[in-house]
Design an enzyme around this catalytic site. Sequence first.
Site, PDB file in Angstrom:
ATOM      1  N   SER A 149       0.868  -1.228  -0.078  1.00  0.00           N
ATOM      2  CA  SER A 149       0.070   0.084   0.151  1.00  0.00           C
ATOM      3  C   SER A 149       1.015   1.102  -0.205  1.00  0.00           C
ATOM      4  O   SER A 149       1.740   1.388  -0.846  1.00  0.00           O
ATOM      5  CB  SER A 149      -0.974   0.040   1.249  1.00  0.00           C
ATOM      6  OG  SER A 149      -1.811   1.063   1.181  1.00  0.00           O
ATOM      7  N   TYR A 163      -5.005   8.229  -6.197  1.00  0.00           N
ATOM      8  CA  TYR A 163      -4.113   7.328  -5.749  1.00  0.00           C
ATOM      9  C   TYR A 163      -4.532   6.688  -4.392  1.00  0.00           C
ATOM     10  O   TYR A 163      -4.462   5.593  -4.048  1.00  0.00           O
ATOM     11  CB  TYR A 163      -2.650   7.898  -5.948  1.00  0.00           C
ATOM     12  CG  TYR A 163      -1.704   6.984  -5.054  1.00  0.00           C
ATOM     13  CD1 TYR A 163      -0.868   6.095  -5.768  1.00  0.00           C
ATOM     14  CD2 TYR A 163      -1.187   7.145  -4.072  1.00  0.00           C
ATOM     15  CE1 TYR A 163      -0.008   5.432  -5.585  1.00  0.00           C
ATOM     16  CE2 TYR A 163      -0.175   6.110  -3.377  1.00  0.00           C
ATOM     17  CZ  TYR A 163       0.465   5.485  -4.025  1.00  0.00           C
ATOM     18  OH  TYR A 163       1.431   4.697  -3.610  1.00  0.00           O
ATOM     19  N   LYS A 167      -5.435   3.097  -3.147  1.00  0.00           N
ATOM     20  CA  LYS A 167      -4.831   2.229  -1.845  1.00  0.00           C
ATOM     21  C   LYS A 167      -5.612   2.222  -0.623  1.00  0.00           C
ATOM     22  O   LYS A 167      -5.730   1.131   0.057  1.00  0.00           O
ATOM     23  CB  LYS A 167      -3.586   3.113  -1.404  1.00  0.00           C
ATOM     24  CG  LYS A 167      -2.616   3.361  -2.473  1.00  0.00           C
ATOM     25  CD  LYS A 167      -2.001   1.869  -2.859  1.00  0.00           C
ATOM     26  CE  LYS A 167      -0.734   1.937  -3.610  1.00  0.00           C
ATOM     27  NZ  LYS A 167      -0.035   0.608  -4.045  1.00  0.00           N
TER      28      LYS A 167
END
Length: 302
Positions: A149, A163, A167
């Site tokens: 992650s 993004y 994650k």
Amino acid sequence: MSGATSDDMGCCRVWFITGCSQGLGRALLEEVLASGERVVATARNPQSLHSLAMRYPKLQLLVLALDVTDRTQISDAFRSAKAHFGQVDVVVNNAGYGIQSEIEATPESEARRMMETLYWGAVHVTQEAVSIMRDVNHPHQGGLILNISSIGGYIGNATRGFYNSAKFALEGFTEAFNKEMLPEWNIRAVIIQPGGFNTEWGGSSMAYNKPHALSVQFRQMTKGKSVFNGDPCKAAQAIMQVADMREAPLRVQLGTDALMLVRSKALQTLEDTYRHEALAHSTNADGVDREAVMAKLGAVRA
């Protein structure tokens, strides 16, 4: 050629690592190989791993082309890994990239492509891995899945919105995954949260140009590599330590920055729950014994 001999091959783990062409994936690949363990190294461009393929024997290193957004390729890669090594013990979902772009400036097609790579790619790799770890590996041998992650999987930042979204989704998936794995399967997953590392990242898009905009300030702060504290080679060594732990935690931070940012947010979240506790309780249905609910759910009071 260097690396382990055929006599060594029956006693070491088989790793399956995505995104090995550069950055953290490449550093981890080299560290695992140097330790004498076996690796299925995957990359969209396998030619980028040619030098390592020449150094290590096929008994130790299998290089495969893999785009994690292609589910057929994922299935084929695990089929090849099973045929070549007979097992898969550690899977590292590392493939990914990043963009620095305000939410308003990011084309939806680009945001969806990021989700397909960072989230769905890892999900599909994990699903394939489980079938081998549970049904092919020796009984109770199980396996370990390391989902790479980011500090961005725990804390959102300006210019990292999509993004962060991918994650965050990966971390939620990993938590649920662990709760679905039966103890007798001995399969577990760990979330690895790197901080800032000197690795390759993607392009950027800009929507705001006002100096006081948080996204502009964040862009200025992170545009130089000097801001990053992490060493990918040391991160690779740390990940191998995690793989050796008998009882690894759900989340492991890599880097002082990651550690302190996670700790700070966790403490702030806990503080907020106590500050607004009465508001939370106020929505209970009539007759609900809140103390009993708290005790049942294992609440810890200050």
